[in-house]
Design a protein around this motif. Structure first.
Motif, short mmCIF file in Angstrom:
data_model
loop_
_atom_site.label_atom_id
_atom_site.label_comp_id
_atom_site.label_asym_id
_atom_site.label_seq_id
_atom_site.Cartn_x
_atom_site.Cartn_y
_atom_site.Cartn_z
N UNK A 135 -1.40 -4.15 -2.89
CA UNK A 135 -2.42 -3.69 -1.56
C UNK A 135 -3.60 -3.35 -2.02
N UNK A 136 -3.17 -1.99 -2.37
CA UNK A 136 -4.24 -1.23 -3.27
C UNK A 136 -4.88 -2.03 -3.50
N UNK A 137 -4.81 -2.57 -5.15
CA UNK A 137 -5.52 -2.84 -6.08
C UNK A 137 -5.88 -4.46 -4.98
N UNK A 138 -6.16 -4.83 -4.31
CA UNK A 138 -6.30 -5.78 -3.75
C UNK A 138 -7.28 -5.00 -3.29
N UNK A 139 -7.33 -4.13 -2.68
CA UNK A 139 -8.05 -3.84 -1.52
C UNK A 139 -9.42 -3.41 -2.85
N UNK A 175 -13.13 1.45 -12.82
CA UNK A 175 -12.44 1.25 -11.43
C UNK A 175 -10.14 1.70 -11.66
N UNK A 176 -10.44 1.10 -11.82
CA UNK A 176 -8.78 1.20 -12.49
C UNK A 176 -8.35 3.00 -12.30
N UNK A 177 -9.32 3.60 -13.40
CA UNK A 177 -9.05 4.93 -12.32
C UNK A 177 -9.79 5.65 -11.24
N UNK A 178 -10.59 5.28 -10.66
CA UNK A 178 -10.39 5.66 -9.24
C UNK A 178 -9.81 4.73 -8.75
N UNK A 179 -8.95 4.04 -8.91
CA UNK A 179 -7.61 3.52 -7.98
C UNK A 179 -6.35 4.31 -8.27
N UNK A 180 -5.96 5.14 -9.38
CA UNK A 180 -5.37 5.76 -9.66
C UNK A 180 -5.37 7.34 -9.25
N UNK A 181 -6.66 7.53 -9.38
CA UNK A 181 -7.10 8.97 -8.08
C UNK A 181 -7.26 9.48 -6.88
N UNK A 182 -7.46 7.34 -5.96
CA UNK A 182 -7.17 7.79 -4.90
C UNK A 182 -5.49 7.58 -4.62
N UNK A 183 -4.62 6.85 -5.18
CA UNK A 183 -3.24 6.91 -5.23
C UNK A 183 -2.22 8.04 -5.28
N UNK A 184 -2.64 8.86 -6.29
CA UNK A 184 -2.08 9.89 -6.62
C UNK A 184 -2.82 11.28 -6.18
N UNK A 185 -3.68 11.78 -5.63
CA UNK A 185 -3.96 12.39 -5.21
C UNK A 185 -3.64 14.03 -3.58
N UNK A 186 -2.84 12.93 -3.25
CA UNK A 186 -2.25 13.24 -1.78
C UNK A 186 -1.29 13.56 -2.35
N UNK A 187 -0.23 12.66 -3.25
CA UNK A 187 1.06 13.34 -3.61
C UNK A 187 0.51 14.66 -4.40
N UNK A 188 -0.01 14.93 -5.37
CA UNK A 188 -0.01 16.64 -6.42
C UNK A 188 -0.64 16.77 -5.37
N UNK A 189 -1.44 17.16 -4.36
CA UNK A 189 -2.10 17.77 -3.25
C UNK A 189 -1.08 18.10 -2.82
N UNK A 251 -5.55 -5.96 -10.42
CA UNK A 251 -6.95 -6.15 -10.38
C UNK A 251 -7.89 -7.33 -11.24
N UNK A 252 -6.97 -6.98 -12.31
CA UNK A 252 -7.82 -8.06 -13.32
C UNK A 252 -7.22 -9.31 -13.60
N UNK A 253 -6.09 -9.85 -12.58
CA UNK A 253 -5.46 -11.02 -12.76
C UNK A 253 -6.09 -12.66 -12.93
N UNK A 254 -7.26 -12.66 -11.70
CA UNK A 254 -7.75 -12.86 -11.40
C UNK A 254 -9.34 -12.96 -12.77
#
Length: 316
Positions: A135-139, A175-189, A251-254
Protein backbone atom coordinates in the motif's frame (compact mmCIF):
# COMPACT_ATOMS: atom_id res chain seq x y z
CA UNK A 1 19.36 -74.50 81.53
CA UNK A 2 21.44 -72.72 78.87
CA UNK A 3 20.05 -69.59 77.27
CA UNK A 4 20.42 -69.50 73.54
CA UNK A 5 21.05 -66.01 72.28
CA UNK A 6 19.41 -65.15 69.00
CA UNK A 7 21.24 -62.79 66.72
CA UNK A 8 19.02 -60.10 65.27
CA UNK A 9 18.38 -60.38 61.57
CA UNK A 10 20.58 -58.22 59.41
CA UNK A 11 18.57 -55.66 57.48
CA UNK A 12 19.94 -55.06 54.04
CA UNK A 13 19.24 -51.76 52.38
CA UNK A 14 18.21 -51.83 48.73
CA UNK A 15 20.92 -50.76 46.35
CA UNK A 16 20.58 -47.08 45.50
CA UNK A 17 19.11 -46.51 42.09
CA UNK A 18 21.18 -44.61 39.63
CA UNK A 19 19.76 -41.13 39.01
CA UNK A 20 18.34 -40.57 35.59
CA UNK A 21 20.60 -38.59 33.40
CA UNK A 22 20.05 -36.11 30.64
CA UNK A 23 17.17 -36.82 28.30
CA UNK A 24 15.54 -39.53 30.46
CA UNK A 25 15.21 -37.22 33.46
CA UNK A 26 14.04 -34.11 31.65
CA UNK A 27 12.29 -35.69 28.68
CA UNK A 28 9.01 -33.88 29.43
CA UNK A 29 10.80 -30.51 29.38
CA UNK A 30 12.51 -31.30 26.10
CA UNK A 31 9.16 -32.43 24.69
CA UNK A 32 7.60 -29.12 25.70
CA UNK A 33 10.15 -27.05 23.76
CA UNK A 34 10.58 -29.48 20.87
CA UNK A 35 7.95 -27.87 18.55
CA UNK A 36 10.08 -24.74 18.16
CA UNK A 37 13.19 -26.71 17.26
CA UNK A 38 11.30 -29.00 14.90
CA UNK A 39 9.78 -26.01 13.09
CA UNK A 40 13.18 -24.29 13.00
CA UNK A 41 14.77 -27.47 11.63
CA UNK A 42 12.12 -27.91 8.94
CA UNK A 43 11.62 -24.29 7.88
CA UNK A 44 14.91 -22.66 8.88
CA UNK A 45 17.97 -24.86 9.09
CA UNK A 46 17.06 -27.35 6.37
CA UNK A 47 16.29 -24.68 3.70
CA UNK A 48 19.59 -22.93 4.48
CA UNK A 49 21.54 -26.16 4.14
CA UNK A 50 19.64 -27.17 1.00
CA UNK A 51 20.27 -23.78 -0.62
CA UNK A 52 24.00 -24.19 0.00
CA UNK A 53 23.86 -27.68 -1.53
CA UNK A 54 21.78 -26.37 -4.43
CA UNK A 55 24.28 -23.61 -5.19
CA UNK A 56 26.74 -26.27 -6.38
CA UNK A 57 24.22 -27.72 -8.86
CA UNK A 58 22.31 -26.72 -11.96
CA UNK A 59 18.59 -27.26 -11.54
CA UNK A 60 15.47 -25.86 -13.19
CA UNK A 61 13.18 -26.93 -10.34
CA UNK A 62 11.71 -29.97 -12.12
CA UNK A 63 14.38 -32.12 -13.73
CA UNK A 64 17.38 -33.84 -12.22
CA UNK A 65 20.19 -31.88 -10.63
CA UNK A 66 23.52 -31.57 -12.39
CA UNK A 67 26.71 -31.08 -10.43
CA UNK A 68 28.31 -27.72 -11.23
CA UNK A 69 30.95 -27.37 -8.53
CA UNK A 70 32.21 -23.83 -8.08
CA UNK A 71 31.24 -22.72 -11.59
CA UNK A 72 28.13 -20.94 -10.27
CA UNK A 73 30.23 -18.81 -7.92
CA UNK A 74 32.88 -18.20 -10.60
CA UNK A 75 30.21 -16.86 -12.92
CA UNK A 76 28.73 -14.84 -10.06
CA UNK A 77 32.02 -12.98 -9.56
CA UNK A 78 32.06 -11.95 -13.22
CA UNK A 79 28.31 -11.30 -13.56
CA UNK A 80 27.93 -7.61 -14.39
CA UNK A 81 24.19 -7.68 -13.64
CA UNK A 82 24.86 -8.96 -10.12
CA UNK A 83 27.44 -6.25 -9.48
CA UNK A 84 25.00 -3.68 -10.86
CA UNK A 85 22.38 -4.88 -8.38
CA UNK A 86 24.94 -4.55 -5.56
CA UNK A 87 25.68 -0.98 -6.61
CA UNK A 88 21.97 -0.11 -6.79
CA UNK A 89 21.33 -1.64 -3.38
CA UNK A 90 24.21 0.19 -1.69
CA UNK A 91 23.21 3.55 -3.17
CA UNK A 92 19.55 3.11 -2.16
CA UNK A 93 20.62 1.94 1.31
CA UNK A 94 22.88 4.98 1.80
CA UNK A 95 20.24 7.43 0.54
CA UNK A 96 17.67 5.95 2.92
CA UNK A 97 19.64 4.96 6.01
CA UNK A 98 21.62 8.06 6.94
CA UNK A 99 18.76 10.59 6.57
CA UNK A 100 16.47 8.13 8.34
CA UNK A 101 18.80 7.80 11.34
CA UNK A 102 19.14 11.58 11.64
CA UNK A 103 15.38 12.13 11.39
CA UNK A 104 14.70 9.28 13.83
CA UNK A 105 17.09 10.69 16.41
CA UNK A 106 15.67 14.22 16.10
CA UNK A 107 12.16 12.82 16.40
CA UNK A 108 13.13 10.80 19.48
CA UNK A 109 14.62 13.87 21.17
CA UNK A 110 11.43 15.82 20.47
CA UNK A 111 9.25 12.99 21.77
CA UNK A 112 11.40 12.69 24.88
CA UNK A 113 10.96 16.38 25.66
CA UNK A 114 7.24 16.44 24.94
CA UNK A 115 4.99 16.89 27.94
CA UNK A 116 1.53 16.01 26.64
CA UNK A 117 0.19 13.29 24.32
CA UNK A 118 3.42 11.24 24.37
CA UNK A 119 1.59 7.95 23.76
CA UNK A 120 -0.36 9.43 20.86
CA UNK A 121 2.82 10.66 19.20
CA UNK A 122 4.50 7.28 19.61
CA UNK A 123 1.60 5.46 17.97
CA UNK A 124 1.45 7.99 15.14
CA UNK A 125 5.16 7.70 14.36
CA UNK A 126 5.04 3.90 14.53
CA UNK A 127 2.09 3.52 12.14
CA UNK A 128 4.13 3.62 8.90
CA UNK A 129 6.07 0.55 10.01
CA UNK A 130 2.96 -1.58 10.48
CA UNK A 131 1.28 -0.35 7.29
CA UNK A 132 1.38 -2.69 4.29
CA UNK A 133 4.49 -2.16 2.20
CA UNK A 134 2.47 -2.74 -0.96
CA UNK A 135 0.00 0.00 0.00
CA UNK A 136 2.84 2.40 0.84
CA UNK A 137 4.56 1.68 -2.48
CA UNK A 138 1.36 2.34 -4.43
CA UNK A 139 0.88 5.67 -2.64
CA UNK A 140 4.50 6.71 -3.24
CA UNK A 141 4.17 5.68 -6.88
CA UNK A 142 1.32 8.19 -7.18
CA UNK A 143 3.18 10.90 -5.26
CA UNK A 144 6.26 10.59 -7.48
CA UNK A 145 4.32 10.12 -10.72
CA UNK A 146 5.77 12.09 -13.63
CA UNK A 147 2.59 13.69 -14.92
CA UNK A 148 0.21 13.87 -11.96
CA UNK A 149 2.49 13.42 -8.96
CA UNK A 150 2.39 15.68 -5.93
CA UNK A 151 6.18 16.15 -5.90
CA UNK A 152 6.25 17.40 -9.50
CA UNK A 153 3.28 19.65 -8.75
CA UNK A 154 5.24 21.29 -5.93
CA UNK A 155 8.30 21.63 -8.17
CA UNK A 156 6.15 23.28 -10.84
CA UNK A 157 4.87 25.83 -8.31
CA UNK A 158 8.43 26.95 -7.51
CA UNK A 159 9.41 27.09 -11.18
CA UNK A 160 11.36 23.83 -11.45
CA UNK A 161 10.85 21.46 -14.36
CA UNK A 162 9.18 18.17 -13.59
CA UNK A 163 11.33 15.11 -12.97
CA UNK A 164 10.65 11.63 -14.36
CA UNK A 165 11.17 10.03 -10.96
CA UNK A 166 10.28 6.47 -11.99
CA UNK A 167 12.01 6.56 -15.37
CA UNK A 168 15.50 7.92 -14.62
CA UNK A 169 18.29 6.08 -12.76
CA UNK A 170 18.70 8.55 -9.89
CA UNK A 171 14.99 9.36 -9.75
CA UNK A 172 14.22 5.69 -9.18
CA UNK A 173 16.81 5.40 -6.40
CA UNK A 174 15.64 8.59 -4.67
CA UNK A 175 12.00 7.44 -4.78
CA UNK A 176 12.79 4.04 -3.27
CA UNK A 177 15.00 5.66 -0.62
CA UNK A 178 12.25 8.17 0.28
CA UNK A 179 9.77 5.34 0.71
CA UNK A 180 12.13 3.38 2.98
CA UNK A 181 12.97 6.50 5.00
CA UNK A 182 9.29 7.26 5.59
CA UNK A 183 8.61 3.64 6.54
CA UNK A 184 11.41 3.16 9.08
CA UNK A 185 11.92 6.60 10.65
CA UNK A 186 9.16 6.16 13.23
CA UNK A 187 10.25 2.64 14.15
CA UNK A 188 13.81 3.72 14.84
CA UNK A 189 12.61 6.86 16.63
CA UNK A 190 10.82 4.63 19.16
CA UNK A 191 14.03 2.65 19.67
CA UNK A 192 16.04 5.86 20.17
CA UNK A 193 13.37 7.09 22.56
CA UNK A 194 13.78 3.96 24.66
CA UNK A 195 17.53 4.62 24.75
CA UNK A 196 17.02 8.26 25.72
CA UNK A 197 14.86 7.27 28.66
CA UNK A 198 17.75 5.26 30.13
CA UNK A 199 19.99 8.35 30.32
CA UNK A 200 20.04 9.64 33.94
CA UNK A 201 18.40 13.04 34.26
CA UNK A 202 21.09 14.06 36.77
CA UNK A 203 23.58 14.30 33.92
CA UNK A 204 21.44 16.85 32.10
CA UNK A 205 20.93 18.85 35.28
CA UNK A 206 24.68 18.90 35.93
CA UNK A 207 25.32 19.98 32.33
CA UNK A 208 22.83 22.85 32.64
CA UNK A 209 24.44 23.96 35.90
CA UNK A 210 27.81 24.03 34.13
CA UNK A 211 26.36 26.27 31.44
CA UNK A 212 26.16 23.69 28.63
CA UNK A 213 23.68 24.46 25.87
CA UNK A 214 21.34 21.99 24.13
CA UNK A 215 23.82 21.29 21.32
CA UNK A 216 26.72 20.63 23.70
CA UNK A 217 24.49 18.46 25.88
CA UNK A 218 23.42 16.39 22.90
CA UNK A 219 26.91 15.76 21.50
CA UNK A 220 28.68 15.31 24.85
CA UNK A 221 26.06 13.41 26.86
CA UNK A 222 23.18 12.11 24.78
CA UNK A 223 25.03 10.84 21.72
CA UNK A 224 27.84 8.99 23.60
CA UNK A 225 25.33 7.26 25.89
CA UNK A 226 23.19 6.32 22.88
CA UNK A 227 26.07 4.51 21.18
CA UNK A 228 24.73 0.97 21.89
CA UNK A 229 21.30 1.99 20.61
CA UNK A 230 22.83 3.65 17.55
CA UNK A 231 24.83 0.49 16.84
CA UNK A 232 21.68 -1.63 17.03
CA UNK A 233 19.72 0.71 14.75
CA UNK A 234 22.55 0.90 12.22
CA UNK A 235 23.04 -2.87 12.04
CA UNK A 236 19.31 -3.59 11.76
CA UNK A 237 18.92 -0.86 9.13
CA UNK A 238 21.82 -2.36 7.19
CA UNK A 239 20.34 -5.85 7.25
CA UNK A 240 16.86 -4.70 6.23
CA UNK A 241 18.02 -2.04 3.76
CA UNK A 242 20.34 -4.37 1.84
CA UNK A 243 17.51 -6.89 1.50
CA UNK A 244 14.94 -4.46 0.09
CA UNK A 245 12.49 -6.21 -2.23
CA UNK A 246 8.85 -5.16 -1.94
CA UNK A 247 9.51 -1.44 -2.27
CA UNK A 248 11.21 -1.47 -5.71
CA UNK A 249 9.19 -4.43 -6.93
CA UNK A 250 5.82 -2.73 -6.39
CA UNK A 251 7.00 0.75 -7.37
CA UNK A 252 8.57 -0.33 -10.65
CA UNK A 253 6.52 -3.32 -11.77
CA UNK A 254 4.57 -1.27 -14.35
CA UNK A 255 7.49 0.81 -15.61
CA UNK A 256 9.25 -2.01 -17.45
CA UNK A 257 8.04 -4.50 -20.02
CA UNK A 258 10.83 -6.94 -19.23
CA UNK A 259 10.08 -8.48 -15.85
CA UNK A 260 8.42 -7.60 -12.56
CA UNK A 261 11.86 -8.11 -11.00
CA UNK A 262 13.80 -6.04 -13.55
CA UNK A 263 13.92 -2.92 -11.39
CA UNK A 264 12.60 -0.42 -13.90
CA UNK A 265 14.27 1.06 -16.99
CA UNK A 266 17.92 0.11 -17.31
CA UNK A 267 17.61 -2.08 -14.18
CA UNK A 268 18.26 1.12 -12.21
CA UNK A 269 16.18 -0.03 -9.25
CA UNK A 270 17.07 -3.71 -9.33
CA UNK A 271 18.33 -4.62 -5.86
CA UNK A 272 20.20 -7.78 -4.98
CA UNK A 273 17.05 -9.57 -3.82
CA UNK A 274 15.19 -8.56 -6.99
CA UNK A 275 18.04 -10.00 -9.03
CA UNK A 276 17.83 -13.20 -6.99
CA UNK A 277 14.12 -13.52 -7.74
CA UNK A 278 14.68 -12.79 -11.42
CA UNK A 279 17.28 -15.53 -11.80
CA UNK A 280 15.33 -18.04 -9.72
CA UNK A 281 11.73 -17.61 -10.81
CA UNK A 282 11.94 -15.82 -14.17
CA UNK A 283 14.87 -17.82 -15.54
CA UNK A 284 14.10 -21.00 -13.55
CA UNK A 285 17.77 -21.25 -12.62
CA UNK A 286 17.47 -22.39 -9.03
CA UNK A 287 21.12 -23.38 -8.70
CA UNK A 288 22.45 -19.98 -9.73
CA UNK A 289 19.71 -18.30 -7.70
CA UNK A 290 21.00 -20.11 -4.61
CA UNK A 291 24.52 -18.88 -5.38
CA UNK A 292 23.16 -15.33 -5.68
CA UNK A 293 21.43 -15.72 -2.31
CA UNK A 294 24.71 -16.71 -0.65
CA UNK A 295 26.41 -13.78 -2.35
CA UNK A 296 23.75 -11.49 -0.84
CA UNK A 297 24.38 -13.06 2.56
CA UNK A 298 28.10 -12.33 2.37
CA UNK A 299 27.48 -8.70 1.30
CA UNK A 300 25.05 -8.14 4.20
CA UNK A 301 27.45 -9.68 6.71
CA UNK A 302 30.36 -7.62 5.39
CA UNK A 303 28.50 -4.32 5.61
CA UNK A 304 27.13 -5.17 9.06
CA UNK A 305 30.65 -5.84 10.34
CA UNK A 306 31.95 -2.61 8.78
CA UNK A 307 29.17 -0.54 10.38
CA UNK A 308 29.68 -2.25 13.73
CA UNK A 309 33.42 -1.59 13.66
CA UNK A 310 32.95 2.06 12.66
CA UNK A 311 30.51 2.76 15.49
CA UNK A 312 32.65 0.87 18.00
CA UNK A 313 35.79 2.75 16.98
CA UNK A 314 34.12 6.14 17.24
CA UNK A 315 32.97 5.25 20.74
CA UNK A 316 36.46 4.25 21.96
Amino acid sequence: MAVIEQTPPVLTRPAPTQPKKGLRKYWHLYAAISPFYLIFLGFGLFPVGFSLYLSFHRWDGLGSMEWAGLSQYQYLLSDSDFWNSIGNTIIIWALATFPMIILAMVTAVMLNSAVRFKSLYRVAYFLPNVTSVVAIAIVFGSIFSTNAGMVNAVLHLVGIDQVAWLNTPWGIKVTIAALMTWQWTGYNAIIFLAGLQTVPSELYEAARMDGAGPVQTFFRITLPLLRPTLLFVLVVSTVTGLQSFSEPQVLLQTSSNDSTFAGGPGHSGQTMVLYFFQQTFDNNDFGYGAAVAWGIFLVVVLFSIINWRLVQRRGD
